[in-house]
Design a protein around this motif. Structure first.
Motif, PDB file in Angstrom:
ATOM      1  N   GLY A 179       0.782  -1.239   0.000  1.00  0.00           N
ATOM      2  CA  GLY A 179       0.000   0.000   0.000  1.00  0.00           C
ATOM      3  C   GLY A 179       0.806   1.278   0.000  1.00  0.00           C
ATOM      4  O   GLY A 179       2.032   1.294   0.092  1.00  0.00           O
ATOM      5  N   GLY A 180       0.078   2.365  -0.100  1.00  0.00           N
ATOM      6  CA  GLY A 180       0.609   3.718  -0.046  1.00  0.00           C
ATOM      7  C   GLY A 180      -0.549   4.674  -0.127  1.00  0.00           C
ATOM      8  O   GLY A 180      -1.611   4.322  -0.656  1.00  0.00           O
ATOM      9  N   ALA A 181      -0.364   5.848   0.455  1.00  0.00           N
ATOM     10  CA  ALA A 181      -1.367   6.926   0.368  1.00  0.00           C
ATOM     11  C   ALA A 181      -2.750   6.471   0.873  1.00  0.00           C
ATOM     12  O   ALA A 181      -3.771   6.948   0.400  1.00  0.00           O
ATOM     13  N   TRP A 182      -2.738   5.558   1.813  1.00  0.00           N
ATOM     14  CA  TRP A 182      -3.959   5.112   2.491  1.00  0.00           C
ATOM     15  C   TRP A 182      -4.933   4.403   1.552  1.00  0.00           C
ATOM     16  O   TRP A 182      -6.094   4.216   1.868  1.00  0.00           O
ATOM     17  N   ARG A 183      -4.460   3.978   0.412  1.00  0.00           N
ATOM     18  CA  ARG A 183      -5.322   3.259  -0.520  1.00  0.00           C
ATOM     19  C   ARG A 183      -5.747   1.936   0.111  1.00  0.00           C
ATOM     20  O   ARG A 183      -4.913   1.157   0.561  1.00  0.00           O
ATOM     21  N   GLY A 184      -7.040   1.703   0.145  1.00  0.00           N
ATOM     22  CA  GLY A 184      -7.565   0.416   0.612  1.00  0.00           C
ATOM     23  C   GLY A 184      -7.360   0.120   2.089  1.00  0.00           C
ATOM     24  O   GLY A 184      -7.479  -1.029   2.502  1.00  0.00           O
ATOM     25  N   VAL A 185      -7.053   1.152   2.899  1.00  0.00           N
ATOM     26  CA  VAL A 185      -6.807   0.912   4.334  1.00  0.00           C
ATOM     27  C   VAL A 185      -8.115   1.041   5.102  1.00  0.00           C
ATOM     28  O   VAL A 185      -8.847   2.006   4.911  1.00  0.00           O
ATOM     29  N   SER A 186      -8.438   0.077   5.959  1.00  0.00           N
ATOM     30  CA  SER A 186      -9.589   0.303   6.841  1.00  0.00           C
ATOM     31  C   SER A 186      -9.307  -0.191   8.253  1.00  0.00           C
ATOM     32  O   SER A 186      -8.567  -1.152   8.473  1.00  0.00           O
ATOM     33  N   ARG A 187      -9.910   0.520   9.180  1.00  0.00           N
ATOM     34  CA  ARG A 187      -9.810   0.150  10.594  1.00  0.00           C
ATOM     35  C   ARG A 187     -11.042  -0.684  10.907  1.00  0.00           C
ATOM     36  O   ARG A 187     -12.162  -0.310  10.554  1.00  0.00           O
ATOM     37  N   ILE A 188     -10.834  -1.802  11.560  1.00  0.00           N
ATOM     38  CA  ILE A 188     -11.897  -2.790  11.702  1.00  0.00           C
ATOM     39  C   ILE A 188     -12.132  -3.113  13.162  1.00  0.00           C
ATOM     40  O   ILE A 188     -11.195  -3.443  13.898  1.00  0.00           O
ATOM     41  N   GLU A 217     -17.512  -5.677  10.015  1.00  0.00           N
ATOM     42  CA  GLU A 217     -16.607  -4.787   9.274  1.00  0.00           C
ATOM     43  C   GLU A 217     -15.484  -5.591   8.612  1.00  0.00           C
ATOM     44  O   GLU A 217     -15.034  -5.271   7.522  1.00  0.00           O
ATOM     45  N   LEU A 218     -15.071  -6.635   9.296  1.00  0.00           N
ATOM     46  CA  LEU A 218     -14.009  -7.485   8.759  1.00  0.00           C
ATOM     47  C   LEU A 218     -14.437  -8.081   7.416  1.00  0.00           C
ATOM     48  O   LEU A 218     -13.716  -7.986   6.421  1.00  0.00           O
ATOM     49  N   HIS A 219     -15.627  -8.671   7.381  1.00  0.00           N
ATOM     50  CA  HIS A 219     -16.075  -9.323   6.147  1.00  0.00           C
ATOM     51  C   HIS A 219     -16.374  -8.297   5.063  1.00  0.00           C
ATOM     52  O   HIS A 219     -16.062  -8.528   3.889  1.00  0.00           O
ATOM     53  N   ALA A 220     -16.941  -7.158   5.455  1.00  0.00           N
ATOM     54  CA  ALA A 220     -17.220  -6.122   4.458  1.00  0.00           C
ATOM     55  C   ALA A 220     -15.913  -5.653   3.815  1.00  0.00           C
ATOM     56  O   ALA A 220     -15.814  -5.521   2.589  1.00  0.00           O
ATOM     57  N   ALA A 221     -14.896  -5.453   4.641  1.00  0.00           N
ATOM     58  CA  ALA A 221     -13.617  -4.953   4.096  1.00  0.00           C
ATOM     59  C   ALA A 221     -12.952  -6.019   3.226  1.00  0.00           C
ATOM     60  O   ALA A 221     -12.398  -5.711   2.155  1.00  0.00           O
ATOM     61  N   TYR A 222     -13.022  -7.246   3.653  1.00  0.00           N
ATOM     62  CA  TYR A 222     -12.386  -8.305   2.855  1.00  0.00           C
ATOM     63  C   TYR A 222     -13.113  -8.471   1.514  1.00  0.00           C
ATOM     64  O   TYR A 222     -12.482  -8.607   0.464  1.00  0.00           O
ATOM     65  N   ASP A 223     -14.465  -8.429   1.558  1.00  0.00           N
ATOM     66  CA  ASP A 223     -15.227  -8.524   0.304  1.00  0.00           C
ATOM     67  C   ASP A 223     -14.828  -7.402  -0.648  1.00  0.00           C
ATOM     68  O   ASP A 223     -14.725  -7.596  -1.855  1.00  0.00           O
ATOM     69  N   GLN A 224     -14.611  -6.229  -0.082  1.00  0.00           N
ATOM     70  CA  GLN A 224     -14.252  -5.063  -0.904  1.00  0.00           C
ATOM     71  C   GLN A 224     -12.829  -5.127  -1.434  1.00  0.00           C
ATOM     72  O   GLN A 224     -12.505  -4.455  -2.405  1.00  0.00           O
ATOM     73  N   SER A 225     -11.990  -5.905  -0.791  1.00  0.00           N
ATOM     74  CA  SER A 225     -10.567  -5.876  -1.174  1.00  0.00           C
ATOM     75  C   SER A 225     -10.371  -6.416  -2.589  1.00  0.00           C
ATOM     76  O   SER A 225      -9.426  -6.043  -3.267  1.00  0.00           O
ATOM     77  N   GLY A 226     -11.295  -7.273  -3.057  1.00  0.00           N
ATOM     78  CA  GLY A 226     -11.310  -7.692  -4.459  1.00  0.00           C
ATOM     79  C   GLY A 226      -9.986  -8.259  -4.919  1.00  0.00           C
ATOM     80  O   GLY A 226      -9.549  -9.310  -4.460  1.00  0.00           O
ATOM     81  N   GLY A 227      -9.326  -7.536  -5.804  1.00  0.00           N
ATOM     82  CA  GLY A 227      -8.081  -8.019  -6.371  1.00  0.00           C
ATOM     83  C   GLY A 227      -6.837  -7.581  -5.612  1.00  0.00           C
ATOM     84  O   GLY A 227      -5.716  -7.823  -6.062  1.00  0.00           O
ATOM     85  N   MET A 228      -7.031  -6.894  -4.461  1.00  0.00           N
ATOM     86  CA  MET A 228      -5.850  -6.464  -3.689  1.00  0.00           C
ATOM     87  C   MET A 228      -5.452  -7.557  -2.701  1.00  0.00           C
ATOM     88  O   MET A 228      -6.305  -8.257  -2.157  1.00  0.00           O
ATOM     89  N   LEU A 229      -4.178  -7.663  -2.474  1.00  0.00           N
ATOM     90  CA  LEU A 229      -3.667  -8.640  -1.513  1.00  0.00           C
ATOM     91  C   LEU A 229      -3.535  -7.932  -0.165  1.00  0.00           C
ATOM     92  O   LEU A 229      -2.888  -6.881  -0.088  1.00  0.00           O
TER      93      LEU A 229
END
Ligand code: ADP
Ligand code: MG
Length: 416
Positions: free
Chosen positions: A163-172, A177-189
């Motif tokens: 990462g960088g510039a807070w892209r794709g960062v979430s506080r859980i 919130e965990l599952h919502a964020a993981y579902d959203q992560s899509g193609g990001m590792l």
């Protein structure tokens, strides 16, 4: 006596503020005496992007890059000139490309630093590769995301491994919130990382042998993130932050990088330190901008006049040997790492080199920042960054902070 000429190349993205500041200070400083007794002059050029033959000889002695982290043609040119022509680069393009956040976490954990507990989970979405379905069906183990999060403990952060510039960062804070964020992560590792409930956030900017530790306020808008605060850490935590920043840089051969550490009850937790070529814009650094440009000028001149060679090998064993010393405490290891970092940055020689020239440079920079040319740069920068209705507000804001710097610096020089 004619001066030896050194050509510094600037490889730039969208920024205009720090390059102009750099060119201005270098120009106003004029030729500099080298350890060889000769005079040395510096030409600064902005590099344009064009086809290059792999055996072409570049005209630069040193290149400062703030583009190659996303633009790959010049990135490959940097590798070529470092490998083939010995052009000095402030950040090794080899480690810079291969060492995303994840590898940097691994390295500093290996050295015993207090990187918070971190787990890398597989991609949420299928990877776009014809072999994926077979591989996933056969080898991807089902896993229990809730159990992993439970082991780390809430709250935690989910963020991309590179990462960088807070892209794709979430506080859980909970399983939903965990599952919502993981579902959203899509193609990001993604990493899951234990959250540190910090007392203070220290962001340090290192340029060569110098480091500025700044109090960072991540919840503020960009222009207020760096607070002007000179003693927000205990001497021990402050020294540890500096050591960690220099250690990361010496380890990876990065000389222009920022390092984020969270401090809680006096313990220092590094969380984000693979930021080679960080933002040094006037609008975000404000009060610290003159320091940054001065440090950049100083490091480049030092490099060129002491024939410093670009280092491409990592020599990780020297660091790991310290990490593996059974009898050494954490503080002792930090001391040993610091010694390696100081040796890498040639810190003693750097101090000696500038000792006799610092006063002149300080005067040049103060004179410039206090004068109309700098104010013009400030106005231009605000106009290029903010919408018209905010110009007056931000010009006043920056003038206030830089005015404060001018007063502090005047007092400092008068006392010296
Ligand atoms: N482990 C953590 N504990 C507390 N805050 C964190 C943690 N990791 C990230 N953050 C917060 O999220 C922000 C972005 O995360 P960071 O790791 O710095 O990613 P990026 O490379 O995108 O800047 C940090 O500046 C910090 O405010
Ligand atoms: Mg960060």
């Amino acid at each position: 006596m004619t001066a030896t000429r050194h050509v510094i190349g600037l490889m730039l993205g969208t920024e205009e503020d720090w390059p102009r500041a750099f060119e201005e200070i270098l120009g106003r400083l004029g030729p500099v005496a080298g350890p060889d007794g000769g005079r040395h002059a510096f030409d600064c050029e902005r590099i344009t992007i064009e086809p290059f033959g792999l055996r072409d000889r570049p005209r630069y002695h040193l290149v400062i890059d703030r583009l190659a982290y996303w633009y790959y043609h010049p990135r490959e040119w940097l590798k070529k000139i470092a490998m083939m022509d010995g052009v000095y680069l402030l950040n090794s393009p080899f480690t810079f490309q291969s060492m995303e956040k994840h590898a940097a976490y691994c390295a500093m954990m290996r050295l015993g630093l207090k990187v918070p507990e971190t787990v890398l989970v597989p991609y949420k979405n299928p990877v776009d590769n014809s072999r994926y379905a077979y591989t996933a069906a056969r080898y991807n183990q089902p896993f229990d995301l809730d159990a992993i999060a439970g082991q780390i403990g809430y709250p935690l952060f989910m963020k991309p491994y590179d990462g960088g510039a807070w892209r794709g960062v979430s506080r859980i804070s909970n399983p939903d919130e965990l599952h919502a964020a993981y579902d959203q992560s899509g193609g990001m590792l993604m990493h899951l990382q234990k959250a540190i409930d910090f007392d203070v956030f220290a962001r340090s900017l290192s340029i060569g042998a110098e480091t500025m530790v700044m109090r960072f306020q991540p919840d503020q808008p960009m222009h207020l993130r760096y607070a002007v605060d000179h003693s927000f850490l205990s001497p021990q935590a402050g020294a540890e932050v500096v050591t960690i920043s220099r250690l990361v840089n010496a380890f990876f051969k990065w000389e222009f990088n920022s390092c984020e550490t969270l401090v809680k009850d006096g313990e220092v937790y590094p969380i984000d330190y693979a930021n080679a070529c960080p933002d040094v814009s006037l609008t975000s650094l404000h009060y610290y901008f003159p320091w940054a440009i001065k440090a950049l000028v100083k490091w480049c001149i030092f490099v060129l006049l002491t024939d410093r060679r670009v280092k491409l090998d990592m020599e990780t064993d020297r660091y790991f040997a310290i990490a593996d010393e059974a009898g050494m405490s954490y503080q002792e290891k930090l001391g040993a790492y610091r010694a390696l970092a100081d040796a890498y940055f040639d810190s003693g020689r750097y101090q000696d080199f500038w000792a006799g020239k610092q006063a002149q440079l300080d005067d040049v920079v103060l004179d410039w920042v206090a004068g109309p040319a700098f104010d013009e740069l400030l106005i231009q920068t605000v106009k290029s960054v903010y919408p018209a209705h905010e110009h007056d507000k931000f010009i006043a804001h920056l003038r206030g902070l830089l005015g404060l710097w001018v007063r502090d610096e005047t007092a400092r020089l008068a006392a010296a």
